[in-house]
Write an enzyme that holds these catalytic residues in place. Structure first.
Site, short mmCIF file in Angstrom:
data_model
loop_
_atom_site.label_atom_id
_atom_site.label_comp_id
_atom_site.label_asym_id
_atom_site.label_seq_id
_atom_site.Cartn_x
_atom_site.Cartn_y
_atom_site.Cartn_z
N LYS A 135 3.73 1.06 -3.80
CA LYS A 135 3.20 0.33 -4.95
C LYS A 135 4.04 0.45 -6.22
O LYS A 135 4.02 -0.45 -7.06
CB LYS A 135 1.77 0.79 -5.25
CG LYS A 135 0.76 0.38 -4.19
CD LYS A 135 -0.65 0.75 -4.63
CE LYS A 135 -1.68 0.32 -3.60
NZ LYS A 135 -3.06 0.59 -4.07
N THR A 166 0.85 -1.18 0.00
CA THR A 166 0.00 0.00 0.00
C THR A 166 0.90 1.23 0.00
O THR A 166 2.13 1.12 -0.09
CB THR A 166 -0.99 -0.05 1.19
OG1 THR A 166 -1.91 1.04 1.06
CG2 THR A 166 -0.28 0.02 2.53
N GLY A 180 -10.43 11.73 -10.01
CA GLY A 180 -9.10 11.48 -9.47
C GLY A 180 -8.17 10.88 -10.50
O GLY A 180 -8.62 10.34 -11.52
N ALA A 181 -6.87 10.98 -10.22
CA ALA A 181 -5.87 10.47 -11.17
C ALA A 181 -4.71 9.80 -10.44
O ALA A 181 -3.59 9.76 -10.95
CB ALA A 181 -5.35 11.62 -12.04
N ASP A 229 -6.19 -4.26 -7.73
CA ASP A 229 -7.12 -3.17 -7.39
C ASP A 229 -8.21 -3.02 -8.44
O ASP A 229 -9.41 -3.07 -8.14
CB ASP A 229 -6.37 -1.84 -7.25
CG ASP A 229 -5.66 -1.70 -5.92
OD1 ASP A 229 -6.09 -2.36 -4.94
OD2 ASP A 229 -4.68 -0.94 -5.84
#
Length: 286
Positions: A71, A67, A132-133, A107
């Protein structure tokens, strides 16, 4: 047959990790499957990741979750990265194959499984908007594109962060992906089939926050999905429900990415219901 007291080890590396509930879900799954496996949630600073990954090899660990902030950095410590994880540019799950450590990204796959199984929605041909990006947005966009959506709009405040993602997802998948700058409340167009919040807005402890979106023009059949899993019902999902829109909570994505990880590690079918119930109890207990 002699007794075997050796536990198989998997775990999660990140910083911070104290509020990460994945271990609750995985250990419930191991117990239900009769596996003597243990899941360790370990805080690892960025400077220590190399040493931690050498420890994974030395301990013979069977798998790992990564996490924030590991990543991307973990990829240099692996023997192989799966093609889709390489396309996304991030690894959240590591599996062991013999002595080799192989990076995967579950994910987006977890989101996609929840979309199909829990929301009963087939993404092919749909018009999607992703808020979001970041890493979650990139994974979700990639998997939606590979699943055949008609187009994706990425809505984000920073063009510097979103435009490279948009170019790469479009180039890797052949699906039209465009960037739209997020200035003030985003008015969801009437042709959107799927709206996904892939930001952290609304995540505990900031549970009163909601992404600035205007749902008044949304078509009645639009699905609103939130990658935020704590709380399971965010303000965005509550607002969508109040308008009669179908919703998919972030608990679904978290469970299914964990289910996929369980199956990659153990080679066994995951006890999905047990894992989801354990996670829900952990997130809703007083």
């Amino acid at each position: 047959m002699p007794a075997n007291f050796k536990a198989e080890l998997v775990g999660c590396f990140g910083q911070p990790v104290a509020e990460n509930p994945t271990g609750v879900m995985q250990e419930a799954g191991f117990r239900a499957a009769g596996l003597n496996w243990r899941y360790m949630t370990v805080e690892v600073a960025p400077a220590d990741l190399g040493d931690a990954m050498r420890g994974v090899r030395a301990f013979g660990m069977r798998g790992l979750n990564l996490t924030i902030p590991h990543k991307v950095a973990v990829m240099q410590h692996l023997d192989e990265v799966s093609p889709d994880a390489a396309m996304i540019g991030a690894v959240n799950t590591v599996r062991r194959e013999g002595a080799r450590l192989i990076g995967e990204n579950t994910d987006g796959k977890g989101f996609l499984r929840g979309l199909k199984q829990d929301a009963g929605t087939e993404p092919r041909g749909k018009h999607a908007v992703i808020l979001g990006a970041g890493g979650a947005a990139r994974a979700i966009a990639t998997e939606l594109a590979l699943a055949g959506v008609a187009e994706i709009a990425v809505v984000n405040r920073s063009a510097a962060r979103a435009e490279p993602m948009v170019r790469e997802v479009a180039a890797n998948t052949g699906v039209p992906v465009r960037f739209q700058e997020w200035r003030g409340p985003y008015e969801v167009p009437g042709n959107v089939d799927l709206l996904v919040n892939a930001t952290s807005i609304g995540l505990y402890p900031d549970v009163g926050a909601m992404p600035p979106v205007d749902l008044r023009r949304a078509q009645a059949k639009m699905l609103v999905a939130d990658a935020v899993f704590n709380p399971p019902e965010t303000r965005l999902l509550a607002a969508a429900k109040a308008r009669g829109l179908k919703v998919l909570d972030g608990l679904s994505m978290l469970v299914y990415q964990g289910v996929i990880g369980f199956e990659l590690w153990t080679g066994q079918a995951a006890p999905e219901r047990v894992m989801k119930e354990a996670l829900l109890r952990a997130l809703t207990r007083p």
